[in-house]
Design a protein around this motif. Structure first.
Motif, PDB file in Angstrom:
ATOM      1  N   PRO A   1       0.822  -1.225   0.000  1.00 57.13           N
ATOM      2  CA  PRO A   1       0.000   0.000   0.000  1.00 57.13           C
ATOM      3  C   PRO A   1       0.847   1.262   0.000  1.00 57.13           C
ATOM      4  CG  PRO A   1      -0.009  -1.012   2.167  1.00 57.13           C
ATOM      5  CD  PRO A   1       0.684  -1.980   1.262  1.00 57.13           C
ATOM      6  N   PRO A   2       0.588   2.183  -0.916  1.00 53.81           N
ATOM      7  CA  PRO A   2       1.344   3.440  -0.947  1.00 53.81           C
ATOM      8  C   PRO A   2       1.159   4.290   0.301  1.00 53.81           C
ATOM      9  CG  PRO A   2      -0.489   3.496  -2.513  1.00 53.81           C
ATOM     10  CD  PRO A   2      -0.376   2.090  -2.031  1.00 53.81           C
ATOM     11  N   GLU A   3       0.158   3.979   1.090  1.00 56.12           N
ATOM     12  CA  GLU A   3      -0.062   4.728   2.337  1.00 56.12           C
ATOM     13  C   GLU A   3       1.095   4.564   3.322  1.00 56.12           C
ATOM     14  OE1 GLU A   3      -3.751   4.565   0.188  1.00 56.12           O
ATOM     15  OE2 GLU A   3      -2.348   2.952   0.737  1.00 56.12           O
ATOM     16  N   ILE A   4       1.988   3.605   3.074  1.00 55.60           N
ATOM     17  CA  ILE A   4       3.165   3.401   3.922  1.00 55.60           C
ATOM     18  C   ILE A   4       4.266   4.412   3.582  1.00 55.60           C
ATOM     19  CG2 ILE A   4       4.893   1.689   4.665  1.00 55.60           C
ATOM     20  CD1 ILE A   4       2.053   1.032   5.446  1.00 55.60           C
ATOM     21  N   ILE A   5       4.177   5.056   2.436  1.00 52.09           N
ATOM     22  CA  ILE A   5       5.242   5.950   1.979  1.00 52.09           C
ATOM     23  C   ILE A   5       5.600   7.042   2.991  1.00 52.09           C
ATOM     24  CG2 ILE A   5       5.834   7.694   0.223  1.00 52.09           C
ATOM     25  CD1 ILE A   5       4.431   5.878  -1.835  1.00 52.09           C
ATOM     26  N   PRO A   6       4.639   7.738   3.601  1.00 53.90           N
ATOM     27  CA  PRO A   6       5.022   8.758   4.588  1.00 53.90           C
ATOM     28  C   PRO A   6       5.857   8.201   5.735  1.00 53.90           C
ATOM     29  CG  PRO A   6       2.742   9.075   3.928  1.00 53.90           C
ATOM     30  CD  PRO A   6       3.181   7.762   3.332  1.00 53.90           C
TER      31      PRO A   6
END
Length: 236
Positions: A120-125
């Protein structure tokens, strides 16, 4: 390449903040690409507004897709300035595509990942936060799966056995349940690009180059849509 964008930046650009490049290797992911781009844009726009980034670019490496993936990306790029498409001449596989994408990155940090939204790109931060921590000064941020949703018990056991086998026979420390979803500093990327392997094993090379590395955990999701294009033995 279909286009060469500049970084998407904030109107209130803070030069001191880093830029981020994202590399996506894909083959026949027309069902996932629109949602992937939507989520990444939302997340990185928010990071810019918070002052954590000064700009970003998305580099999609097309591993000879036969569906509408490339057409969809070109449509999504219209009116924007954040997508670059690299088209491979044939089906090369994930790792050659990742290296092809790395060569065109310009960010201070680079994240590479698959395009099926299992990672999930939501892990990027959280990855950016770990990289920017002044107390740690890391060059590599690995992501380690605490859960793997949507996979059979047989596939999970086979993948786990593969990780342990690689760790046992390798002369470098290969972490368990750490795949192809990572953040690399510009220094780490430059060192990787010095290798000339025809079939690079990116996971191993990232560990081999050294520098300070850290790991964050996350829950790997089931595919957003469609079926996996990877053989079981390659499962990340």
């Amino acid at each position: 390449m279909d286009n060469t964008p500049n970084f998407v930046t904030s109107p209130k650009l803070k030069i001191k903040e880093p830029t981020l490049s994202l590399v996506f290797s894909f083959r026949n992911e027309e069902e996932n690409i629109p949602e992937l781009v939507r989520r990444v844009r939302n997340i990185l726009t928010d990071e810019i507004e918070k002052g954590n980034l000064s700009g970003y670019e998305m580099i999609f490496v097309n591993d000879d897709s036969t569906d509408r993936s490339r057409t969809l990306l070109m449509e999504l790029a219209e009116g924007k300035n954040d997508i670059k498409i690299i088209n491979m001449s044939r089906n090369f596989g994930v790792y050659p595509c990742v290296f092809a994408g790395l060569k065109y990155t310009r960010g201070d940090a680079v994240i590479y990942m698959d395009s099926d939204l299992q990672d999930p790109p939501e892990i990027i931060p959280k990855m950016l936060q770990a990289w920017k921590d002044p107390k740690e000064e890391v060059d590599v941020v690995h992501t380690q799966r605490s859960q793997r949703l949507g996979e059979s018990k047989f596939r999970l056991l086979l993948t786990l056995a593969g990780y342990h086998l690689l760790k046992k026979i390798s002369h470098i420390d290969l972490p368990i349940e750490v795949g192809d979803f990572k953040l690399l500093s510009r220094r780490a990327v430059n060192h990787l690009l010095e290798f000339k392997e025809k079939n690079p094993y990116t996971r191993g090379l990232v560990c081999w180059i050294g520098f300070k590395q850290t790991t964050i955990q996350y829950r790997r999701e089931a595919r957003f849509s469609g079926e996996s294009k990877f053989a079981t033995y390659r499962s990340s």
